[in-house]
Scaffold this active site. Structure first.
Site, PDB file in Angstrom:
ATOM      1  N   ASP A 170       0.808  -1.217   0.000  1.00  0.00           N
ATOM      2  CA  ASP A 170       0.000   0.000   0.000  1.00  0.00           C
ATOM      3  C   ASP A 170       0.846   1.274   0.000  1.00  0.00           C
ATOM      4  OD1 ASP A 170       0.751  -0.710   2.600  1.00  0.00           O
ATOM      5  OD2 ASP A 170      -0.979   0.232   3.532  1.00  0.00           O
ATOM      6  N   ASP A 193       2.797   3.936   9.640  1.00  0.00           N
ATOM      7  CA  ASP A 193       3.090   2.530   9.930  1.00  0.00           C
ATOM      8  C   ASP A 193       4.148   2.383  11.018  1.00  0.00           C
ATOM      9  OD1 ASP A 193       1.708   2.677   7.425  1.00  0.00           O
ATOM     10  OD2 ASP A 193       2.224   0.583   7.094  1.00  0.00           O
ATOM     11  N   HIS A 219      -3.406   7.776   6.686  1.00  0.00           N
ATOM     12  CA  HIS A 219      -3.246   6.317   6.668  1.00  0.00           C
ATOM     13  C   HIS A 219      -4.347   5.629   7.483  1.00  0.00           C
ATOM     14  CE1 HIS A 219      -1.308   2.326   7.091  1.00  0.00           C
ATOM     15  NE2 HIS A 219      -0.739   2.646   5.940  1.00  0.00           N
TER      16      HIS A 219
END
Length: 301
Positions: free
Chosen positions: A65, A206, A265
């Site tokens: 992604d 992340d 995100h």
């Protein structure tokens, strides 16, 4: 002036109104992209920005992604008649990953120069950008990025006059050049005041909260941080998969004393993020929910 645009704000998978993670900046004719998820080139088109000036691409890590949109992006840049080298920055393995993706985009009219990150923190100067990459804490090797536009001190006219420096040298000294003129040597430090506050943007996705994020985002004009989950019941899931919640991102922004926070995100299951923002703003009042195409112009003070 630095233009900053969130091209995509989705995590894991794109949605009809949310492209995958990507950021684009523009400064002095040079564009920089961080991450290139599926749909990035469409997001650039929707924004109306140009592909040709993209000189630098940075990658946080190599989950799909964050990089699956790269082959199409490279082909579109090639179709825009780009011939200048493209700088790519990312964790170790960058060249191997990109070459694998380029199986479907083998011929490009421009060369790619790779800068693979091997240290916990590295700084790269390119096209007026000062790019600092720093390790964060995800389930694979992952980096955050701080993008800075340094600003030189003021030119001290009275000092230049007192030193008898010819006026034809002033402009070059302001640009940081050392000059030999009539047997004399002039250096910028002779006529320049101390450096002034530049522009600073920190971007990380992340990751679990880390002290490195706080340190590198300190006093940033804009802090863009992942907020994968907003629901309280998903806190344990965030810890398990090494992501962050809205509230953890807000605490980092408060600790780093940033000017503003944009969340990004988002999990595909998060469809009404604004419903949680009142709680987020109790932690950090200058927090905003990111959305595709969200843009800001940052200027020097």
């Amino acid at each position: 002036m630095l233009d900053v645009c969130l091209l995509g704000t989705g995590g894991m998978m794109p949605l009809p109104n949310r492209w995958l993670t990507s950021l684009m900046t523009r400064f002095n004719g040079s564009s920089l992209v961080i991450d290139c998820g599926e749909g990035t080139q469409i997001a650039v088109k929707e924004k109306g920005w140009s592909f040709k000036p993209i000189d630098i691409m940075c990658f946080t890590h190599y989950h799909a992604d964050h990089i699956s949109g790269l082959p199409g992006m490279l082909l579109t840049m090639g179709n825009a008649q780009r011939t200048e080298p493209l700088i790519m920055i990312g964790p170790k393995g960058l060249e191997r990953v990109v070459n694998a993706l380029r199986t479907i985009a083998p011929e490009l009219p421009f060369p790619i120069e790779y800068r693979e990150l091997t240290q916990p923190e590295e700084t790269i100067l390119q096209n007026g950008y000062q790019i600092t990459a720093f390790k964060v804490n995800h389930n694979i090797l992952c980096y955050g990025y701080t993008i800075e536009i340094p600003r030189a001190g003021q030119f001290l006219v009275e000092r230049a006059q007192a030193l008898g420096i010819p006026k034809q040298c002033w402009n070059r000294l302001q640009k940081g050049m050392t000059i030999e003129e009539n047997g004399k040597r002039y250096t910028p430090d002779m006529v320049m005041g101390p450096a002034r506050k530049g522009i600073k943007v920190t971007y990380c996705t992340d990751t679990r909260p880390t002290s490195s994020i706080v340190n590198h985002a300190s006093m940033a004009d804009l802090f863009i941080c992942e907020g994968m989950y907003a629901e309280k019941e998903k806190e344990e899931k965030a810890k398990q998969y090494k992501h962050m919640t809205f509230y953890e991102a807000a605490r980092l922004a408060r600790e780093a004393d940033v000017s503003r926070l944009w969340l990004t995100h988002f999990s595909p299951s998060l469809v009404r993020g604004e419903e949680y923002m009142d709680q987020v703003r109790k932690i950090f009042s200058k927090a905003l929910l990111g959305k595709d195409g969200k843009t800001i112009e940052l200027d020097f003070e």
